[in-house]
Design a protein around this motif. Structure first.
Motif, PDB file in Angstrom:
ATOM      1  N   TRP A 136      -1.698  -2.232 -10.475  1.00 25.72           N
ATOM      2  CA  TRP A 136      -0.911  -2.750  -9.349  1.00 25.72           C
ATOM      3  C   TRP A 136      -0.899  -4.272  -9.411  1.00 25.72           C
ATOM      4  CZ3 TRP A 136      -1.951  -6.223  -5.462  1.00 25.72           C
ATOM      5  CH2 TRP A 136      -0.917  -6.388  -4.529  1.00 25.72           C
ATOM      6  N   TYR A 137       0.233  -4.859  -9.027  1.00 25.41           N
ATOM      7  CA  TYR A 137       0.323  -6.321  -8.968  1.00 25.41           C
ATOM      8  C   TYR A 137       1.270  -6.726  -7.843  1.00 25.41           C
ATOM      9  CZ  TYR A 137       4.580  -5.298 -11.655  1.00 25.41           C
ATOM     10  OH  TYR A 137       5.787  -4.784 -12.089  1.00 25.41           O
ATOM     11  N   LEU A 187       3.937  -1.621  -9.893  1.00 23.19           N
ATOM     12  CA  LEU A 187       2.983  -0.720 -10.529  1.00 23.19           C
ATOM     13  C   LEU A 187       3.426  -0.551 -11.979  1.00 23.19           C
ATOM     14  CD1 LEU A 187       0.482   0.773  -9.360  1.00 23.19           C
ATOM     15  CD2 LEU A 187       1.855   2.861  -9.400  1.00 23.19           C
ATOM     16  N   ASP A 192      -6.610  -2.509  -9.572  1.00 22.59           N
ATOM     17  CA  ASP A 192      -5.986  -3.022  -8.356  1.00 22.59           C
ATOM     18  C   ASP A 192      -6.741  -4.253  -7.846  1.00 22.59           C
ATOM     19  OD1 ASP A 192      -4.579  -3.300  -5.998  1.00 22.59           O
ATOM     20  OD2 ASP A 192      -5.577  -1.635  -4.985  1.00 22.59           O
ATOM     21  N   SER A 238      -7.083   3.719  -1.733  1.00 19.92           N
ATOM     22  CA  SER A 238      -6.832   4.536  -2.921  1.00 19.92           C
ATOM     23  C   SER A 238      -8.017   5.422  -3.331  1.00 19.92           C
ATOM     24  CB  SER A 238      -6.379   3.651  -4.093  1.00 19.92           C
ATOM     25  OG  SER A 238      -7.148   2.486  -4.194  1.00 19.92           O
ATOM     26  N   GLU A 263       8.939  -1.465  -9.460  1.00 16.06           N
ATOM     27  CA  GLU A 263       8.865  -2.623  -8.569  1.00 16.06           C
ATOM     28  C   GLU A 263       9.744  -2.387  -7.352  1.00 16.06           C
ATOM     29  OE1 GLU A 263       9.822  -6.206 -10.687  1.00 16.06           O
ATOM     30  OE2 GLU A 263       7.863  -6.263 -11.694  1.00 16.06           O
ATOM     31  N   SER A 265       6.056  -5.370  -4.496  1.00 17.76           N
ATOM     32  CA  SER A 265       4.906  -4.672  -5.052  1.00 17.76           C
ATOM     33  C   SER A 265       5.302  -4.064  -6.382  1.00 17.76           C
ATOM     34  CB  SER A 265       4.461  -3.576  -4.069  1.00 17.76           C
ATOM     35  OG  SER A 265       3.503  -2.707  -4.647  1.00 17.76           O
ATOM     36  N   ASP A 293       0.827  -1.205   0.000  1.00 12.11           N
ATOM     37  CA  ASP A 293       0.000   0.000   0.000  1.00 12.11           C
ATOM     38  C   ASP A 293       0.862   1.257   0.000  1.00 12.11           C
ATOM     39  OD1 ASP A 293      -2.519  -1.089  -0.136  1.00 12.11           O
ATOM     40  OD2 ASP A 293      -3.103  -0.599   1.918  1.00 12.11           O
ATOM     41  N   HIS A 340       3.837   1.674  -1.262  1.00 13.27           N
ATOM     42  CA  HIS A 340       4.354   1.830  -2.626  1.00 13.27           C
ATOM     43  C   HIS A 340       3.275   2.362  -3.569  1.00 13.27           C
ATOM     44  CE1 HIS A 340       5.352  -0.228  -6.625  1.00 13.27           C
ATOM     45  NE2 HIS A 340       6.209   0.773  -6.526  1.00 13.27           N
ATOM     46  N   LYS A 341       2.157   1.686  -3.581  1.00 13.50           N
ATOM     47  CA  LYS A 341       1.069   2.031  -4.500  1.00 13.50           C
ATOM     48  C   LYS A 341       0.500   3.413  -4.218  1.00 13.50           C
ATOM     49  CE  LYS A 341      -2.586  -0.224  -3.516  1.00 13.50           C
ATOM     50  NZ  LYS A 341      -3.419  -1.422  -3.342  1.00 13.50           N
TER      51      LYS A 341
END
Length: 257
Positions: A189-190, A233, A158, A97, A216, A231, A15, A17-18
């Protein structure tokens, strides 16, 4: 599938990071005095209590935002959202988000959200009463809504990846989204997993969208046996400066032990 609830994972390192990159992108977009659209395909409830039993059970927030909040200056968009959330909802509140977007966007901007889980959708609508909230499949909603009005904007994809076919289906969805919305920023996001389940999806995405930004970060598992160790994106049409922002954030993550 309707079993996933993000409260167990809210505020974790993924979270951070995203949401840090999402907040930066939205802050960048709102510098220009033109309206924009924000779409999200798997929105969740938007507001999380990190003192709730579900959140403390996994300990992911304690290993996440509680551990690394000092990475961010007070004027960082992510930290500004965190402060606003705390002031409004209490010190244990964490913004998902959709709330990150709502706090950074302006009155003339438009927010469209999809959340299939009925209880999560109800909580989402309660938190963001002025947003367009749809209890429907997020991938289908994006196909129906693109291109949005206003045409300028950003979409966050997401999913929980509980549906294993997502890894195969997402590149096909995104290829159509990028064609339908040829000016929009599309961010996926992955999770980075020990199983490497994401690898084939990322290879296809990179082949289809060679100019996209792939951010990443890696981090220690939140607990013994936890399969998520990073994480990612993937951002199509990344705004200017995002690559530098992502690189600086990665440097922080690289210092984690």
């Amino acid at each position: 599938m309707l079993s996933y609830q993000h409260i167990y994972h809210a505020g974790n390192l993924a979270d951070v990071h995203k949401h840090a990159l999402l907040a930066w992108m939205l802050s960048y977009l709102t510098r220009k005095d033109k309206p924009l659209s924000y779409l999200e395909t798997h929105a969740g409830r938007a507001l999380y209590d990190l003192a709730a039993a579900e959140a403390t059970k996994t300990g992911e927030a304690a290993q996440g935002i509680a551990r690394v909040a000092d990475w961010f200056a007070a004027d960082d968009p992510y930290m500004q959202v965190m402060h606003q959330t705390s002031e409004t909802h209490g010190i244990n509140a964490y913004p998902g988000s959709p709330l990150v977007a709502d706090l950074l966007l302006r009155d003339g901007d438009r927010i469209t959200l999809a959340e299939l889980h009925p209880q999560e959708r109800a909580a989402l609508q309660h938190t963001l009463p002025t947003a367009q909230v749809h209890q429907t499949d997020g991938f289908a909603l994006a196909h129906a809504k693109l291109p949005p009005t206003p045409r300028r904007g950003l979409m966050l994809i997401d999913p929980s990846y509980e549906v294993k076919s997502d890894y195969d289906d997402i590149p096909r969805h995104i290829r159509k989204y990028a064609r339908a919305w040829n000016v929009g920023i599309i961010a996926l996001w992955y999770p980075i997993l020990t199983s490497n389940a994401h690898a084939s999806m990322l290879k296809t995405l990179a082949n289809n969208h060679p100019d996209a930004l792939r951010s990443e970060v890696r981090f220690p598992p939140a607990r013994t046996g936890h399969g998520m160790v990073g994480s990612g994106l993937f951002v199509i049409r990344p705004p200017f400066g995002l690559a530098e922002r992502a690189a600086n954030l990665k440097t922080r993550f690289d210092q984690l032990k």
